[in-house]
Design a protein around this motif. Structure first.
Motif, PDB file in Angstrom:
ATOM      1  N   PRO A   1      57.386   4.606  75.441  1.00 58.20           N
ATOM      2  CA  PRO A   1      56.373   4.522  74.392  1.00 58.20           C
ATOM      3  C   PRO A   1      56.906   5.101  73.090  1.00 58.20           C
ATOM      4  O   PRO A   1      57.682   6.046  73.072  1.00 58.20           O
ATOM      5  N   THR A   2      56.432   4.544  72.023  1.00 58.62           N
ATOM      6  CA  THR A   2      56.854   5.030  70.711  1.00 58.62           C
ATOM      7  C   THR A   2      56.041   6.263  70.355  1.00 58.62           C
ATOM      8  O   THR A   2      55.074   6.620  71.037  1.00 58.62           O
ATOM      9  N   ASP A   3      56.438   6.922  69.279  1.00 57.54           N
ATOM     10  CA  ASP A   3      55.722   8.116  68.818  1.00 57.54           C
ATOM     11  C   ASP A   3      54.268   7.797  68.482  1.00 57.54           C
ATOM     12  O   ASP A   3      53.380   8.608  68.716  1.00 57.54           O
ATOM     13  N   ASP A   4      54.020   6.588  67.968  1.00 55.71           N
ATOM     14  CA  ASP A   4      52.664   6.185  67.601  1.00 55.71           C
ATOM     15  C   ASP A   4      51.780   6.100  68.849  1.00 55.71           C
ATOM     16  O   ASP A   4      50.645   6.577  68.854  1.00 55.71           O
ATOM     17  N   MET A   5      52.304   5.530  69.918  1.00 52.99           N
ATOM     18  CA  MET A   5      51.533   5.425  71.158  1.00 52.99           C
ATOM     19  C   MET A   5      51.327   6.796  71.783  1.00 52.99           C
ATOM     20  O   MET A   5      50.250   7.082  72.327  1.00 52.99           O
ATOM     21  N   ALA A   6      52.283   7.652  71.711  1.00 53.07           N
ATOM     22  CA  ALA A   6      52.160   8.994  72.254  1.00 53.07           C
ATOM     23  C   ALA A   6      51.089   9.772  71.496  1.00 53.07           C
ATOM     24  O   ALA A   6      50.286  10.507  72.092  1.00 53.07           O
ATOM     25  N   ALA A   7      51.036   9.589  70.184  1.00 53.54           N
ATOM     26  CA  ALA A   7      50.038  10.274  69.365  1.00 53.54           C
ATOM     27  C   ALA A   7      48.639   9.767  69.724  1.00 53.54           C
ATOM     28  O   ALA A   7      47.689  10.546  69.845  1.00 53.54           O
ATOM     29  N   LYS A   8      48.517   8.427  69.910  1.00 51.23           N
ATOM     30  CA  LYS A   8      47.220   7.856  70.272  1.00 51.23           C
ATOM     31  C   LYS A   8      46.786   8.331  71.652  1.00 51.23           C
ATOM     32  O   LYS A   8      45.613   8.624  71.879  1.00 51.23           O
ATOM     33  N   LEU A   9      47.720   8.398  72.579  1.00 53.29           N
ATOM     34  CA  LEU A   9      47.410   8.886  73.921  1.00 53.29           C
ATOM     35  C   LEU A   9      46.974  10.342  73.865  1.00 53.29           C
ATOM     36  O   LEU A   9      45.975  10.726  74.487  1.00 53.29           O
ATOM     37  N   SER A  10      47.660  11.146  73.125  1.00 57.66           N
ATOM     38  CA  SER A  10      47.313  12.558  72.973  1.00 57.66           C
ATOM     39  C   SER A  10      45.932  12.711  72.347  1.00 57.66           C
ATOM     40  O   SER A  10      45.119  13.528  72.779  1.00 57.66           O
ATOM     41  N   GLU A  11      45.653  11.896  71.354  1.00 60.69           N
ATOM     42  CA  GLU A  11      44.348  11.924  70.678  1.00 60.69           C
ATOM     43  C   GLU A  11      43.241  11.506  71.647  1.00 60.69           C
ATOM     44  O   GLU A  11      42.160  12.115  71.696  1.00 60.69           O
ATOM     45  N   ALA A  12      43.466  10.470  72.461  1.00 61.77           N
ATOM     46  CA  ALA A  12      42.480  10.000  73.431  1.00 61.77           C
ATOM     47  C   ALA A  12      42.227  11.057  74.503  1.00 61.77           C
ATOM     48  O   ALA A  12      41.081  11.278  74.925  1.00 61.77           O
TER      49      ALA A  12
END
Length: 169
Positions: free
Chosen positions: A18-29
């Motif tokens: 996963p890219t950094d953007d997906m990791a950030a979204k996952l962390s936010e969720a």
């Protein structure tokens, strides 16, 4: 994740990083889910506390209401004991008992208990129990002609129907 990292169904291919953007979204969720879970637990605890407090307050109010009624009835018991202890003749004693009965009915009326007026009224099975019947050709409807036991309502609900003799036309 690039377009090449997906299979023919558009899903991420196994082993795709996963890219950094997906990791950030996952962390936010995950943070949002954790916050919602905590809010749910607090609300559940608040509801439980509210139910306990409401039950406790209701029990207290019922107890206070009963206490007030019991105190009024005890005053009437005192009157009855004084009447029994007196050396009054029958007429005086009867008058005293009538006064005490009136006081008792007034005490009950303060709490919503009222007698059902039945004598001479049309028979109504919601308020009356017919235990005897007689014939009267002068009547147009079934009518209460004798009250054998008075009935009572409590806040508009019948708690004891009138036991009565009913005349049929």
């Amino acid at each position: 994740m690039s377009y090449e990292d997906r299979n023919e169904n558009g899903q991420a291919a196994q082993g795709a990083v996963p890219t950094d953007d997906m990791a950030a979204k996952l962390s936010e969720a995950e943070a949002k889910a954790s916050e919602n879970w905590n809010r749910y637990l607090r609300t559940l605890a608040d509801l439980d506390n509210f139910q306990k407090r409401t039950a406790r307050d209701l029990a207290f109010n019922v107890r206070c209401g009963k206490k007030d009624l019991v105190l009024r009835v005890l005053e009437i018991v005192d009157d009855l004991e004084r009447a029994l202890a007196s050396d009054a003749d029958y007429t005086s004693l009867r008058h005293g008992v009538e006064v005490i009965t009136r006081k008792l009915l007034e005490a009950l009326a303060c709490d919503g208990v009222k007698p059902i007026e039945a004598l001479g009224k049309p028979f109504d099975p919601r308020f009356h129990d017919a235990v005897a019947v007689c014939e009267d050709p002068n009547l147009e409807v079934e009518t209460i002609v004798d009250e054998l036991r008075r009935g009572y309502t409590y806040d508009e609900d019948v708690i004891r129907p009138t036991m009565a003799r009913v005349a049929r036309p």
